[in-house]
Design an enzyme around this catalytic site. Structure first.
Site, mmCIF file in Angstrom:
data_model
loop_
_atom_site.group_PDB
_atom_site.id
_atom_site.type_symbol
_atom_site.label_atom_id
_atom_site.label_comp_id
_atom_site.label_asym_id
_atom_site.label_seq_id
_atom_site.Cartn_x
_atom_site.Cartn_y
_atom_site.Cartn_z
ATOM 1 N N CYS A 40 0.676 -1.157 -0.112
ATOM 2 C CA CYS A 40 0.081 -0.081 0.166
ATOM 3 C C CYS A 40 0.859 1.215 0.064
ATOM 4 O O CYS A 40 2.068 1.311 0.504
ATOM 5 C CB CYS A 40 -1.115 -0.184 1.357
ATOM 6 S SG CYS A 40 -2.439 1.287 1.292
ATOM 7 N N ASP A 42 0.338 3.737 1.568
ATOM 8 C CA ASP A 42 0.354 4.528 3.003
ATOM 9 C C ASP A 42 1.731 4.721 3.569
ATOM 10 O O ASP A 42 2.399 3.861 3.494
ATOM 11 C CB ASP A 42 -0.337 3.431 3.941
ATOM 12 C CG ASP A 42 -0.838 4.256 5.231
ATOM 13 O OD1 ASP A 42 -0.011 4.730 5.903
ATOM 14 O OD2 ASP A 42 -1.924 3.863 5.489
ATOM 15 N N ARG A 44 2.829 5.086 6.471
ATOM 16 C CA ARG A 44 3.161 4.151 7.510
ATOM 17 C C ARG A 44 3.694 2.789 7.348
ATOM 18 O O ARG A 44 3.940 2.093 8.236
ATOM 19 C CB ARG A 44 2.082 4.299 8.511
ATOM 20 C CG ARG A 44 1.623 5.663 9.018
ATOM 21 C CD ARG A 44 0.043 5.376 9.778
ATOM 22 N NE ARG A 44 -0.753 5.016 8.665
ATOM 23 C CZ ARG A 44 -2.041 4.886 9.055
ATOM 24 N NH1 ARG A 44 -2.689 4.876 10.282
ATOM 25 N NH2 ARG A 44 -3.041 4.167 8.041
ATOM 26 N N HIS A 96 -2.023 -3.979 4.833
ATOM 27 C CA HIS A 96 -2.032 -3.578 6.291
ATOM 28 C C HIS A 96 -3.315 -3.445 7.014
ATOM 29 O O HIS A 96 -4.227 -2.928 6.432
ATOM 30 C CB HIS A 96 -1.090 -2.274 6.459
ATOM 31 C CG HIS A 96 -1.548 -0.943 5.821
ATOM 32 N ND1 HIS A 96 -2.402 -0.074 6.500
ATOM 33 C CD2 HIS A 96 -1.813 -0.718 4.600
ATOM 34 C CE1 HIS A 96 -2.662 0.796 5.824
ATOM 35 N NE2 HIS A 96 -2.457 0.559 4.603
ATOM 36 N N CYS A 99 -6.310 -0.121 6.778
ATOM 37 C CA CYS A 99 -6.113 0.480 5.581
ATOM 38 C C CYS A 99 -7.108 1.524 4.870
ATOM 39 O O CYS A 99 -8.098 0.977 5.053
ATOM 40 C CB CYS A 99 -5.784 -0.540 4.525
ATOM 41 S SG CYS A 99 -5.504 -0.100 2.736
HETATM 42 CO CO CO Z 1 -3.353 1.158 3.041
#
Ligand code: CO
Length: 203
Positions: A40, A42, A44, A96, A99
């Site tokens: 992803c 993302d 993080r 994750h 998400c």
């Molecule tokens: Co995500």
């Protein structure tokens, strides 16, 4: 502009060279990663940092919701290069928990283009509606959807012709499904690894 980032970059490069004077020189000639990470976007979930790997060790493709859509030229280009040229041994599809893409796929709100991008996640939801709706609404249900989405993307990767052809010619290649917990920094293996055995070989 962004002087702090430029300064951080200079300190990082100096630190790498201090630890290992030949580090960057070795990477100039070629990359020989063993892993392709499909994860992803993302912020993080930084691929190489999570598995504590250095530059040169993991080939990375990230998008919203860690999808492997069989018509996406970006993903397919990365996949073919990783399998045919780099000959990675492992493809990791890494979702994750928590998400935002998975949540946005099924919250009924309209955001525009990304709603189309997230369509495959709604299909996963439809496919597993009974199981999902038996789970407490909110985070627990969405976290299961994160896992089911990873499993679906593992199947997409494993059934892709680039991967099928690699297996048909006997190339070592494993496709794994992982999910990462932002809350504790740990990955879990979902136990859906695909290894070998082409199903759609012309031979
Ligand atoms: Co995500």
């Amino acid at each position: 502009m962004l002087d702090d980032l430029k300064e951080r970059n200079r300190r990082w490069a100096a630190r790498k060279v201090a630890q290992d004077p030949g580090f960057f020189q070795r990477l100039v000639g070629q990359q020989t990663p063993q892993y392709l990470w499909i994860g992803c976007a993302d912020s993080r979930v930084p691929a190489s940092e999570i598995v504590d790997l250095d530059p040169g060790e993991v080939f990375v493709h990230r998008n919203v919701g860690n999808l492997a859509p069989p018509q996406d030229a970006n993903y397919l280009s990365v996949l073919q290069f990783a399998v045919d040229v780099l000959k990675v041994k492992h493809i990791l599809v890494v979702g994750h928990y928590g998400c935002g893409g998975v949540g946005a796929a099924v919250d009924g709100q309209r955001r525009g283009l990304v709603d189309h991008w997230l369509h495959p996640i709604r299909e996963v939801y439809e496919q597993h509606r009974d199981e999902l709706e038996a789970i407490e609404a909110g985070r627990p249900r969405l976290d299961r959807l994160c896992e089911l989405n990873v499993m679906r993307q593992v199947r997409n990767v494993a059934s892709d012709v680039f991967v099928q052809d690699a297996w048909a010619r006997g190339q070592e290649l494993h496709v794994h499904g992982w999910v990462y917990s932002i809350a504790n920094g740990l990955v879990s293996d979902l136990g859906v690894t695909r290894t070998g055995a082409a199903r759609y070989s012309s031979k």
